[in-house]
Design a protein around this motif. Sequence first.
Motif, PDB file in Angstrom:
ATOM      1  N   ARG A   1       0.841  -1.195   0.000  1.00 61.80           N
ATOM      2  CA  ARG A   1       0.000   0.000   0.000  1.00 61.80           C
ATOM      3  C   ARG A   1       0.876   1.245   0.000  1.00 61.80           C
ATOM      4  O   ARG A   1       0.583   2.217  -0.691  1.00 61.80           O
ATOM      5  N   ALA A   2       1.969   1.219   0.782  1.00 61.34           N
ATOM      6  CA  ALA A   2       2.848   2.387   0.866  1.00 61.34           C
ATOM      7  C   ALA A   2       3.448   2.709  -0.495  1.00 61.34           C
ATOM      8  O   ALA A   2       3.518   3.873  -0.888  1.00 61.34           O
ATOM      9  N   ILE A   3       3.866   1.684  -1.225  1.00 60.17           N
ATOM     10  CA  ILE A   3       4.513   1.977  -2.502  1.00 60.17           C
ATOM     11  C   ILE A   3       3.499   2.173  -3.623  1.00 60.17           C
ATOM     12  O   ILE A   3       3.867   2.317  -4.778  1.00 60.17           O
ATOM     13  N   GLY A   4       2.209   2.142  -3.281  1.00 58.94           N
ATOM     14  CA  GLY A   4       1.217   2.580  -4.253  1.00 58.94           C
ATOM     15  C   GLY A   4       0.311   1.513  -4.831  1.00 58.94           C
ATOM     16  O   GLY A   4      -0.368   1.755  -5.822  1.00 58.94           O
ATOM     17  N   VAL A   5       0.279   0.326  -4.221  1.00 60.74           N
ATOM     18  CA  VAL A   5      -0.651  -0.697  -4.709  1.00 60.74           C
ATOM     19  C   VAL A   5      -2.035  -0.398  -4.131  1.00 60.74           C
ATOM     20  O   VAL A   5      -2.182  -0.210  -2.921  1.00 60.74           O
ATOM     21  N   SER A   6      -3.029  -0.354  -5.005  1.00 58.30           N
ATOM     22  CA  SER A   6      -4.359   0.071  -4.561  1.00 58.30           C
ATOM     23  C   SER A   6      -5.028  -1.016  -3.729  1.00 58.30           C
ATOM     24  O   SER A   6      -4.695  -2.200  -3.827  1.00 58.30           O
ATOM     25  N   ARG A   7      -5.977  -0.568  -2.936  1.00 61.01           N
ATOM     26  CA  ARG A   7      -6.712  -1.488  -2.074  1.00 61.01           C
ATOM     27  C   ARG A   7      -7.415  -2.580  -2.886  1.00 61.01           C
ATOM     28  O   ARG A   7      -7.281  -3.762  -2.572  1.00 61.01           O
TER      29      ARG A   7
ATOM     30  N   ILE B   1      -1.394   2.591   7.181  1.00 60.46           N
ATOM     31  CA  ILE B   1      -0.141   2.088   6.611  1.00 60.46           C
ATOM     32  C   ILE B   1       1.044   2.336   7.542  1.00 60.46           C
ATOM     33  O   ILE B   1       1.791   1.409   7.887  1.00 60.46           O
ATOM     34  N   ALA B   2       1.191   3.590   7.948  1.00 59.03           N
ATOM     35  CA  ALA B   2       2.359   3.930   8.753  1.00 59.03           C
ATOM     36  C   ALA B   2       2.352   3.154  10.072  1.00 59.03           C
ATOM     37  O   ALA B   2       3.373   2.606  10.497  1.00 59.03           O
TER      38      ALA B   2
ATOM     39  N   ARG C   1       5.090   0.406  11.426  1.00 57.54           N
ATOM     40  CA  ARG C   1       5.779   0.584  12.699  1.00 57.54           C
ATOM     41  C   ARG C   1       5.641  -0.673  13.559  1.00 57.54           C
ATOM     42  O   ARG C   1       6.627  -1.163  14.116  1.00 57.54           O
TER      43      ARG C   1
ATOM     44  N   SER D   1      10.382  10.057  11.957  1.00 58.16           N
ATOM     45  CA  SER D   1       9.638   9.092  11.134  1.00 58.16           C
ATOM     46  C   SER D   1       8.204   9.555  10.951  1.00 58.16           C
ATOM     47  O   SER D   1       7.635   9.449   9.857  1.00 58.16           O
ATOM     48  N   SER D   2       7.632  10.054  12.021  1.00 59.33           N
ATOM     49  CA  SER D   2       6.247  10.522  11.932  1.00 59.33           C
ATOM     50  C   SER D   2       6.123  11.601  10.872  1.00 59.33           C
ATOM     51  O   SER D   2       5.181  11.600  10.070  1.00 59.33           O
TER      52      SER D   2
ATOM     53  N   ASN E   1       6.467  10.118   7.339  1.00 61.11           N
ATOM     54  CA  ASN E   1       5.245   9.422   6.932  1.00 61.11           C
ATOM     55  C   ASN E   1       4.189  10.406   6.447  1.00 61.11           C
ATOM     56  O   ASN E   1       3.434  10.109   5.516  1.00 61.11           O
TER      57      ASN E   1
ATOM     58  N   ILE F   1       1.705   8.379   3.741  1.00 60.83           N
ATOM     59  CA  ILE F   1       1.250   7.078   4.236  1.00 60.83           C
ATOM     60  C   ILE F   1       0.643   7.263   5.626  1.00 60.83           C
ATOM     61  O   ILE F   1       0.292   6.291   6.291  1.00 60.83           O
ATOM     62  N   ASP F   2       0.512   8.494   6.038  1.00 58.12           N
ATOM     63  CA  ASP F   2      -0.166   8.803   7.290  1.00 58.12           C
ATOM     64  C   ASP F   2      -0.816  10.170   7.096  1.00 58.12           C
ATOM     65  O   ASP F   2      -0.356  10.963   6.264  1.00 58.12           O
TER      66      ASP F   2
ATOM     67  N   ASP G   1      -8.507   7.946  -0.527  1.00 55.70           N
ATOM     68  CA  ASP G   1      -7.547   6.847  -0.487  1.00 55.70           C
ATOM     69  C   ASP G   1      -7.049   6.454  -1.869  1.00 55.70           C
ATOM     70  O   ASP G   1      -5.869   6.196  -2.077  1.00 55.70           O
TER      71      ASP G   1
ATOM     72  N   THR H   1      -3.226   6.818  -3.008  1.00 57.80           N
ATOM     73  CA  THR H   1      -2.428   5.639  -3.357  1.00 57.80           C
ATOM     74  C   THR H   1      -1.759   5.846  -4.708  1.00 57.80           C
ATOM     75  O   THR H   1      -0.577   5.559  -4.893  1.00 57.80           O
TER      76      THR H   1
ATOM     77  N   ARG I   1       1.145   8.258  -4.384  1.00 54.62           N
ATOM     78  CA  ARG I   1       2.365   7.615  -3.880  1.00 54.62           C
ATOM     79  C   ARG I   1       3.031   6.785  -4.966  1.00 54.62           C
ATOM     80  O   ARG I   1       4.241   6.775  -5.123  1.00 54.62           O
TER      81      ARG I   1
ATOM     82  N   PHE J   1       9.680   5.154  -1.786  1.00 60.43           N
ATOM     83  CA  PHE J   1       9.967   4.912  -0.366  1.00 60.43           C
ATOM     84  C   PHE J   1      11.148   3.969  -0.212  1.00 60.43           C
ATOM     85  O   PHE J   1      11.231   2.942  -0.899  1.00 60.43           O
TER      86      PHE J   1
END
Lengths: 395, 235
Positions: A295-301, A385-386, A390, B48-49, B52, B57-58, B77, B81, B84, B90
């Motif tokens: 998800r972070a690198i951009g893959v959709s839900r 995601i974040a 973590r 980090s916060s 993000n 991503i946050d 969303d 997405t 990103r 990242f």
Amino acid sequence: MRGLLAFAALRGHAARTALAVLGVAVAAAMLLDMVMLSTGLRESFQHLLLSRGFQLRLAPRGTLPFDTEAMIPGATAILDTLRTLGDVTTVSPVLGAQLHVPRDGRVTTTFALGVNPAAQGDYELRSGRDPNDANELVANDEFLHAAGLQVGDTLEAATGYNPQLRTFAGQRRLTIVGRARFLYLSAGQPAVALPLRTLQAMTGHTRDDAVSLFMVRLRDGASVDAARDWIRAHVRTVDAISTADALAQVDDRLRYFRQLGYILGAVSLMVGFLLITTLMTVSVNERVGEIAVMRAIGVSRPHVVQQIVLESTVISSAGTACGLALGLATARYLNAILSQFPGLPAAIDFFPFQPRAIWTALALLASVGILAGVYPSWRAASRPIAGTLREEAVA
Amino acid sequence: MSALLTARDLYRDYALDGTAVHAVHGVSLDVAAGEYVAIVGPSGCGKSSLLNLLGAIDRPTAGTVSFQGRDVSALGDRALTRFRLLHIGFVFQRFYLMPILTARENVELPMAEAGMSRPDREQRGDELLRYVGLQARGRHRPTQLSGGEQQRVAIARALANRPALVLADEPTGELDARTGAEIIALFERLNADGTALVVVTHDEELAHAARRLIHMRDGAIITQEVLAPNGSSGA
Ligand SMILES: Nc1ncnc2c1ncn2[C@@H]1O[C@H](COP(=O)(O)OP(=O)(O)OP(=O)(O)O)[C@@H](O)[C@H]1O
Ligand SMILES: [Mg+2]
């Protein structure tokens, strides 16, 4: 790429995937058998009852067929009456009795049907010919085996037998002219069929011209109910039962089978669903980190969901396919057991293959399995995601 | 240089047992296209916060993040997405490659998501692996690669869709000094080729490879210094 990920995930857990497929296969097999049992039994009965094209059977009024005490006297007169109804094409009178066949110091007792060979609907010839002559009979393999006889042999048969005195009554010399399969008898029951007149003579029913049962065939398109009502009104000694009535009675008696089938079928469906849901939940939960990265690198839900649903699709379709094979195999085995059930015609198929019901059930299981992937994957793909990354880093 | 990324009055609170942790507390920051920024500060100061939030991503408790003039914080969303995917790369401390995919498949993943055709993907995948010096390792899985190699694959993956900005959170944190130096050199080359970089780090070497150094404490930026080019690392 989604396909690649899905297959890689399944391959990465080959043992788990195999177990899941096996589990679904068992559930699918169970579902299949239960669907076959609950929907097919009735069809099978109907098929059996209609196989010879007789839509009505006439039993002595107020009794069940082949109640040995109950008889319909005056068969010839009734035949004449029935023939006045234009829709009737064939009437087959049947007399049921027991025959005792002494041979080599042993007595074989068999069920005997007195029939009109030209109009009968009780047996199918396997070899030889119908008992057209007064002193001929056809027999099934069970009888031939039990008595140690074969087609062409001649035997002494009696309708009465006193074991103490070893005396016989109503004796007659008969020749076996054919081998037959009887449609309505239980498995393993010896049976013979001979001309009605002969059996009437042997049983002492010549004078009252009695039979146990009539089977009536109507011309195509005739109203069975109308014919039944007509017969009930015009032949006071019989009760006319249509195949539909008989089916309703059978239905009633088979209700337990059917309910059992439905319940166990529903249970199998649930088991299959829960199995795949559990598996997908476990599998997704151990991948929440990976999913968060995607998800972070951009893959959709939707794409995450698609990938995981693809996995559950593979499992549930493979499982369902294996289940089909397994189910058919167990059905055959179970059918062999149930066919021995006393009092039921051996010709009944408890697990007839009914394509529509079966495909529907299996499609249902497969789609339920596919759906099982949707919820856990959507949930995992919707996690923050974040925060998830973590947690994964801490873990 | 024009502003690529603009953060205004960013706040990020975490609710913990009723009390709020102010991880990011009123940060405003601009990153120009092609810039190289390092963020340093004590552990728990909110680096980090902040990263993000910058990488979407946050979501901030308050404040806005704009990218090329577009307010990213307002996106849903789906759009976020997509944003990103196409504009941000990242790089994580722990590499986070897909273990079931080969190195090249990992690099191709964002391209496939962006709808690139297979031949294009394969070509660019090879190109990127060559760029990070791993052209021979494309068929290897992450478990068959060293930490430094995995991080280089991760950098190649971050570059897949030619993002204008790469964000890295302690990219050398898991690596020894020598391997870390390779990553630092790679970042310098990347930046020289025009990609803007924001790195969060405790690594002095890495921090001093940047052109601008941001010091944070308690969720806020306390000082910024512009570093002379050719700070410490050579390569
Ligand atoms: N999900 C969370 N829930 C609660 N508190 C959090 C969460 N994430 C971060 N924090 C808190 O926010 C503060 C800032 O955390 P953050 O990870 O941004 O610091 P950091 O500067 O990156 O530290 P480090 O250098 O150790 O990585 C810390 O006090 C941390 O405990
Ligand atoms: Mg940190």
